[in-house]
Design an enzyme around this catalytic site. Structure first.
Site, mmCIF file in Angstrom:
data_model
loop_
_atom_site.group_PDB
_atom_site.id
_atom_site.type_symbol
_atom_site.label_atom_id
_atom_site.label_comp_id
_atom_site.label_asym_id
_atom_site.label_seq_id
_atom_site.Cartn_x
_atom_site.Cartn_y
_atom_site.Cartn_z
ATOM 1 N N HIS A 17 0.969 -1.152 -0.015
ATOM 2 C CA HIS A 17 -0.008 0.059 0.020
ATOM 3 C C HIS A 17 0.914 1.256 -0.138
ATOM 4 C CE1 HIS A 17 -3.085 -2.615 2.213
ATOM 5 N NE2 HIS A 17 -3.596 -2.567 1.005
ATOM 6 N N LYS A 41 -18.682 -5.642 7.745
ATOM 7 C CA LYS A 41 -17.520 -6.407 7.817
ATOM 8 C C LYS A 41 -16.686 -5.799 9.213
ATOM 9 C CE LYS A 41 -14.137 -7.226 4.172
ATOM 10 N NZ LYS A 41 -13.484 -6.958 3.321
ATOM 11 N N ARG A 90 -2.040 -6.019 -8.285
ATOM 12 C CA ARG A 90 -0.936 -7.249 -7.906
ATOM 13 C C ARG A 90 -0.860 -8.278 -9.039
ATOM 14 N NH1 ARG A 90 -3.596 -8.634 -2.289
ATOM 15 N NH2 ARG A 90 -5.432 -8.489 -3.713
ATOM 16 N N SER A 127 -3.569 -7.910 2.626
ATOM 17 C CA SER A 127 -3.806 -7.627 4.215
ATOM 18 C C SER A 127 -4.331 -8.899 4.744
ATOM 19 C CB SER A 127 -4.691 -6.597 4.507
ATOM 20 O OG SER A 127 -4.167 -5.186 3.902
#
Length: 161
Positions: A17, A41, A90, A127
Site C-alpha cells: 500500500h 464487515k 498485484r 492484508s
C-alpha cells in the site's frame, strides 16, 4: 490542483500500500487515502485505528491526507473534487475485477481510474494473507511498516499450531 484517491480497507496497511501511496503522491498535488467504512464487515482494526495507522505511515508525504467514507466512491470523489482513483494491481485477477469497477465509475461520474502495478517484491502480499500468517505466529515483518507490525502483533493472538 490535481487530486486523487487511493481507496481501500487497509486492514492493515502493508508496504505494498505504501508503495502505491508514495508513487501516487509524486503524480498528484493531493492524494487522499480513504478507508471504506463497511458496517457489515468486522476488521482486525477499527476504522479510527486504521486512520491512525495510516496517518503514521504516510507522514513522510505532506500531500497525502487520510479520510474515511461510506457509500459510493464516486460520490466521495465528486464531493471532494477528486478526478482520479488510483488502484494498485498485484496481478491479472486484480485487473479483471478492477476494470469493471473503473468502467462503472467512469460511466457514472467521469472519474478515471489509474492502475499502478505493484512493485514485484509486494505483488503477493495482501492484508488478508498478512493477518492469516500473523494469526499462526508467522513472521510478517517484511510486509508491514514497523508501527503497523507492532499494532498487528499487539492485536493478533497466535492460534495453536
Amino acid at each position: 490542483m490535481t487530486r486523487a484517491v487511493c481507496p481501500g480497507s487497509f486492514d492493515p496497511p502493508t508496504l505494498g500500500h505504501l508503495d502505491i501511496f508514495a508513487r501516487a503522491s509524486a503524480m498528484f498535488d493531493e492524494v487522499t487515502v480513504a478507508v471504506l467504512v463497511n458496517p457489515g464487515k468486522n476488521g482486525l482494526f477499527s476504522i479510527p485505528d486504521r486512520l491512525e495507522l495510516l496517518r503514521a505511515v504516510t507522514s513522510p508525504w505532506p500531500n497525502i491526507r487520510i479520510d474515511s467514507f461510506s457509500g459510493l466512491l464516486v460520490e466521495y470523489c465528486a464531493a471532494g473534487g477528486i478526478t482520479t482513483i488510483v488502484k494498485g494491481l498485484r496481478g491479472v485477477s486484480d485487473f479483471d475485477y478492477e476494470i469493471q469497477m473503473a468502467q462503472m465509475n467512469r460511466s457514472l461520474t467521469g472519474v478515471d481510474t489509474l492502475f499502478l502495478p505493484t512493485a514485484p517484491q509486494h505483488a503477493f502480499v495482501s492484508s488478508s494473507l498478512v493477518k492469516q500468517v500473523a494469526s499462526y505466529g508467522g513472521d510478517v515483518s517484511a510486509f508491514l511498516p514497523p508501527v503497523v507490525l507492532a499494532a498487528v502483533q499487539a492485536t493478533v493472538a497466535p492460534r495453536d499450531r
